[in-house]
Design a protein around this motif. Structure first.
Motif, PDB file in Angstrom:
ATOM      1  N   GLN A   1      32.808  36.707 -16.989  1.00  0.00           N
ATOM      2  CA  GLN A   1      31.842  36.697 -18.068  1.00  0.00           C
ATOM      3  C   GLN A   1      32.378  35.968 -19.295  1.00  0.00           C
TER       4      GLN A   1
ATOM      5  N   ASN B   1      38.502  36.543 -16.377  1.00  0.00           N
ATOM      6  CA  ASN B   1      37.257  37.306 -16.432  1.00  0.00           C
ATOM      7  C   ASN B   1      36.085  36.352 -16.403  1.00  0.00           C
TER       8      ASN B   1
ATOM      9  N   ASN C   1      30.850  32.605 -21.141  1.00  0.00           N
ATOM     10  CA  ASN C   1      30.582  32.491 -22.575  1.00  0.00           C
ATOM     11  C   ASN C   1      31.249  31.268 -23.178  1.00  0.00           C
TER      12      ASN C   1
ATOM     13  N   GLU D   1      33.394  42.602 -11.296  1.00  0.00           N
ATOM     14  CA  GLU D   1      33.154  41.399 -12.114  1.00  0.00           C
ATOM     15  C   GLU D   1      32.119  40.548 -11.422  1.00  0.00           C
TER      16      GLU D   1
END
Lengths: 958, 122
Positions: A859, A857, A863, A883
């Motif tokens: 995102q 993923n 992070n 995504e």
């Protein structure tokens, strides 16, 4: 009279005449004597016959009486009337004979024949005695004859015998008389001959006197005349024979002679004068002849020179002949010729040292002068000791220097020197010799040309013999012109000498014998004809030799010389190697295709089942897993093939690092053990140092190949021992199996490309035939070795060695291997939505010593990165739908001051490298790529950044 | 239930064939190589033999020859599976005594059809 004249005229007539008379006289005398002799003979014979006749009659009469008496006495007792009449009949017989005796011959009377006495006794006997005797007998008075009758009979018998004896005596006398007459006649004949000879002698003497005397006189006179004295010549004018004529003629001749003699004397004087003149002429001729002979000799020498230089092309021979002939022509005692620009010379009458001395000064001194002036000259010098011999006074020798100018450029190409003792060379001579040097120059040119063409020819032959192909040259009529060495070698037992004399059919059938293909001769003919037609496609074919099964390709080409077909060149090329490689390759292709088909069959088969059948989930999974692993197998096979391709083309690159092979072995064993239940794999390590310098990926490939081979070729299972140990220089790995083993004859070929052991046991085991050759290739690149020890039926041991490395020299910066990297702890983040690939990459990077975090993923990954910036980022561009994609992540990172220096490695199925690099990507890897490649590029980048002092964020510092 | 003997050295393919045929209700006996196939072979027991060509110890070809040379082995139907798809190889296989030939890779569906045909024929 006339006859007399004839006789007097000629001596021959006289002689004939005299001889005629003598012979007639002789014949007449002889005939007369023979006649008398004959007469006597006849008379003698007649007498003799008479005597013999009468004697015979007497004997008969006597016999008759004897018979009568005997009959009378012997039959006296048995007298018969027949007997009586027989006795009486005797009387008649006796009477007849007596009468015959009485008739005398006319010419001769035989004495002693007394017919009267016979008649008287007969009358008595037959009339008185016999009848009385018979009467007495008849009366039985068997008495003997009475005394008287006996006496009478005795008397008669005696006289009869006397008569016979007398007659016999007369016969003897008769013979004696004849011999006496014969003797007389013989004496008379001798006397006659003597008289005849005497007369003849007288006649001949007379004749010779008549001829001889005048002749002697003539002879004397002739002698006198011949001696030049006066002589009286007697003439016989009275004689009419030849002498008379001769004497007159002789006299005439003498007088004529006397007149002629005067003439002759005058004439003779004249002749004498002429003779002197002739003598002078002859002397002149003699002189001319001498000159001619001299010229002839000169010409002979010249022609010997020309002959010598024109009959040979051998340089040495020609130079020798030039020197020896020139010595003769120039009347020189010694001479020399030397070529200026080649080390060739010849000499005559010069010692070896002298010749060498001359050669070493070829371009200096007098020679230099000759080279410059190009003109012959003569040097006069005192004779040296060897030339002088026993002479004490000063003598001179003359050296003639002659240049030989090239015909084309008129440069001096050779020097000749000739020496003459005692008398100089004249200008005329020198001029003549200079003309000869032109001839010599031409011959030297010829030799040069010949040598050049010989050289070219020999180069050609060398070229022909050097090429690998067998080459044969034939002309339009298929006569063999040239054959190179290789062709003889191909056809081992062809005699090199004979071939050029072979006819085409002999040659081709001879080749045919050595060739497997029966069509060879036909094919060759076709190929040659095709070549002559210019049909290149059909002018080539392939055949195989009987002896060594070599495969030969033949091609024919027409040779064109000055626009005309001159023949055909036939090239036999040994293509055995290519042929074998070709065969191996096609076998390889078929093997590869077979090898590919098996996993392909699984993939397709299971896929088909999945697609067409309702299956339980666990079966689905099983099938999918199978498909996956079979597909991997497929790709491994393809990789093998590609590896080989790369290695062959030299495109394979190796990234060598210091690596520990122990964990590599562990991984390989783990991977392989999973695939087998029948093999037990054991690893033993007897060394602490298990590191080598190498390409990890390739080393792992080697180990995998060797181990899987060991398993493959022990189809019944068993133990496989892997033993790591070291010696002084090397790290050694033994991989030992208990399998089929390898035939001895195969061991040397084991590492050849495409090689597979050709026996049923091995054949049944699939393989590309590439594994070991890949291994060998990689080992070689790593300066290692691979060897095999094997025993059929017992197993094989493959031994790998690699050079040992010295740890102390290790450069830490250049050895970021697993151990080292552990202390540095580089973090890598992977963003990949394909979980299997993510796993693959994770495995790879972890095994290379990185700390790895995986995200599917975008995102979440962002992070994590912001919270804990990694040393590198592996980024997939196309992420799951809805995504943020890779590009977005990249933009975001590049805008962040803190994070923009993190190297980003794009891992994408799309080839968008330009965009990637423009956005600041460190590297761009297009899927599918080798995971090891990823770890390699990350490692490289981090190392470089570290060296440049750029961002290196060790974990500890955070 | 019809009984089939399968000889195939590749476990994966063996599984493919076994699964396919067993689903159709055949009983399949497995052999991993030629030797095993010969050991398991019993004339009269099997309705069909499915053989791989390239196998260890005895190749499919060897197995055919051996079986065909036995007294009762001449009647059993044999289907050969081979990766060697060249015509000359096929000819060799059929010459040696195989009745049918399928080249690898093969379609399991087709295999089923084929096997049904063969067994119906018999």
């Amino acid at each position: 009279m006339k006859l007399n004249d004839q006789i007097k005229k000629s001596f021959s007539n006289q002689i004939v005449y005299l001889f005629g008379i003598s012979i007639s006289f002789f014949i007449l005398g002889t005939i007369l004597l023979f006649y008398i002799q004959n007469e006597l003979n006849d008379k003698y014979i007649e007498e003799r016959e008479q005597i013999v006749y009468e004697r015979n009659l007497l004997i008969k009469i006597n016999d008759l009486y004897d018979t009568t008496f005997i009959d009378m006495l012997s039959y006296s007792e048995l007298i018969t009337p027949q007997m009586e009449s027989k006795l009486l009949s005797q009387e008649e017989e006796i009477e007849k004979l007596t009468t015959a005796l009485e008739i005398p011959l006319e010419t001769y009377k035989v004495d002693g024949v007394n017919t009267d006495m016979i008649r008287e006794f007969s009358a008595d006997f037959f009339t008185v005695l016999l009848p009385s005797y018979l009467a007495r007998n008849e009366n039985g008075d068997n008495q003997q004859l009475d005394e008287f009758s006996n006496e009478q009979i005795e008397k008669f018998r005696e006289s009869m015998l006397n008569s016979i004896m007398l007659v016999g005596k007369q016969l003897e006398n008769n013979v004696k008389k004849l011999s006496v007459y014969t003797t007389y006649i013989q004496i008379a004949f001798i006397v006659f001959i003597l008289i005849f000879l005497f007369v003849l002698q007288r006649i001949i003497k007379r004749i010779f006197k008549n001829i001889g005397e005048p002749l002697a006189k003539f002879a004397f006179a002739a002698n006198e005349i011949a001696a030049g004295r006066d002589a009286v010549i007697q003439t016989y004018p009275e004689r009419k024979d030849e002498l008379g004529l001769l004497s007159i003629a002789f006299q005439k001749m003498v007088s004529t002679l006397q007149v002629k003699e005067q003439d002759l004397i005058a004439h003779n004087e004249e002749l004498l004068a002429q003779q002197d003149e002739l003598q002078a002429g002859q002397d002149q001729l003699q002189e001319t002849l001498g000159t001619l002979l001299e010229n002839e000799k000169k010409l002979t020498n010249h022609s010997a020179l020309i002959n010598g230089i024109s009959t040979s092309l051998d340089k040495k021979e020609v130079l020798n002949s030039i020197v020896s002939n020139m010595c003769k022509i120039t009347f020189s005692d010694s001479g020399m010729i030397a070529l200026l620009y080649e080390n060739s010379y010849a000499s005559s009458g010069v010692s070896e040292t002298g010749a060498r001395q001359f050669i070493s000064n070829l371009h200096s001194g007098l020679n230099q002068r000759l080279i410059e002036t190009k003109k012959a000259f003569v040097i006069k010098r005192e004779q040296d000791i060897s030339e002088k011999g026993y002479h004490e006074a000063i003598n001179y020798s003359y050296d003639l220097y002659l240049p030989i100018l090239t015909t084309t450029s008129q440069k001096v190409e050779a020097i000749m020197v000739y020496s003459r003792f005692g008398y100089p060379y004249t200008d005329k001579e020198i001029e003549e010799y200079e003309t000869l040097t032109k001839q010599i120059a031409i011959s030297l040119d010829k030799i040069k040309l010949y040598e050049r063409s010989e050289e070219a020819r020999s180069i050609n032959q060398d070229i022909l013999n050097t090429v690998q192909e067998g080459i044969q040259l034939i002309d339009q009529n298929r006569n063999i012109i040239q054959v190179n060495h290789q062709l003889y070698e191909m056809f081992d037992s062809l005699g090199e000498e004979d071939v050029l004399s072979f006819s085409w059919s002999q040659w081709s059938s001879k080749l045919g014998e050595k060739i497997k293909d029966k069509q060879f001769i036909f094919n060759l003919d076709e190929a040659i004809s095709a070549a002559l037609r210019g049909n290149d496609e059909k002018s080539t074919f392939i055949y195989q030799l009987k002896e060594n099964s070599h495969v030969i390709q033949v091609y024919c080409k027409k040779i064109v010389n000055e626009g005309k077909a001159a023949g055909t060149i036939i090239v036999h090329r040994d293509i055995t190697k290519e042929f074998e490689v070709d065969q191996m390759k096609s076998e390889f292709v078929s093997t590869v295709s077979h090898e590919l088909r098996t996993p392909l069959a699984s993939v397709l088969g299971f896929t088909e089942l999945l697609l067409h059948k309702e299956l339980k989930p666990e079966r689905k999974t099983k099938y999918l897993n199978t498909i996956y692993s079979e597909a991997k197998r497929l790709s491994a096979l393809i990789n093998d093939f590609l590896d080989i391709q790369r290695m062959e083309s030299g495109k394979q690159s190796y990234e060598k690092k210091y690596i520990d092979i122990r964990p590599i072995w562990e991984t390989v064993i783990e991977n392989q053990q999973v695939q087998t239940l029948i093999h037990q794999i054991h690893l033993s390590v007897d060394t602490e140092q298990t590191r080598i310098l190498g390409d990890k990926e390739k080393i792992q490939q080697i180990f995998t190949n060797v181990l899987s081979n060991a398993m493959k070729y022990s189809p019944k299972g068993g133990n496989i021992y892997i033993h790591l140990y070291e010696n002084e220089h090397s790290l050694i790995i033994d991989v030992k199996d208990e399998g089929l083993g390898i035939p001895k004859e195969s061991i040397p070929h084991l590492f050849e490309k495409f090689y597979r052991i050709d026996n049923t046991d091995h054949r049944q085991i699939g393989g590309t035939g590439l594994g070991l050759s890949i291994v060998a290739e990689i080992v070689k690149i790593h300066d290692g070795t691979i060897t095999v020890d094997s025993q059929i039926g017992e197993g094989s041991t493959f031994t790998l060695t690699f050079p040992k490395i010295n740890i102390k020299k290790e450069d830490k910066q250049f050895a970021p291997d697993k151990d080292n990297s552990l202390s540095i702890h580089h973090d890598v983040v992977i963003i990949e939505d394909d979980l299997s690939l993510a796993d693959l990459l994770f495995q790879e990077l972890t095994s290379s010593g990185f700390q790895v975090s995986c995200f599917n993923n975008g995102q979440a990954a962002l992070n994590h990165i912001k919270a804990s910036p990694p040393d590198a980022l592996v980024l997939d561009i196309k992420l799951e739908e809805n995504e943020i994609d890779g590009w977005t992540i990249m933009n975001e990172l590049k805008q962040d001051e803190q994070l923009k220096q993190i190297p980003i490695f794009i891992s994408s199925a799309f080839d968008e490298q330009e965009r990637g690099y423009s956005l600041g990507a460190q590297d761009f890897l297009v899927k599918p790529y080798s995971p090891s490649k990823l770890s390699k590029v990350i490692m490289q980048t981090l190392l470089e950044n570290g060296k440049q002092g750029q961002i290196m964020i060790p974990k500890q510092e955070e | 239930m019809k009984k089939i003997l399968l000889a195939e050295d590749e476990a994966v393919l063996r599984m493919l064939v076994v699964d396919t045929l067993e689903d159709e209700g055949y009983e399949v006996v497995e052999a991993a190589d030629g030797q095993e196939a010969l050991d398991l072979f019993n004339p009269g027991e099997f309705d069909l033999l499915i053989l791989d060509y390239m196998m260890p110890i005895f190749s499919g070809l060897d197995v055919i020859k051996k079986i065909r040379s036995t007294e009762n082995g001449s009647r059993v139907k044999i289907l050969m599976l081979s990766a060697k798809s060249q015509q000359n190889e096929q000819d060799r296989i059929l010459e040696a005594g195989a009745d049918y030939f399928m080249s690898k890779p093969f379609s399991p569906i087709k295999l089923i059809e084929r096997v049904e045909e063969i067994i119906d024929e018999a």
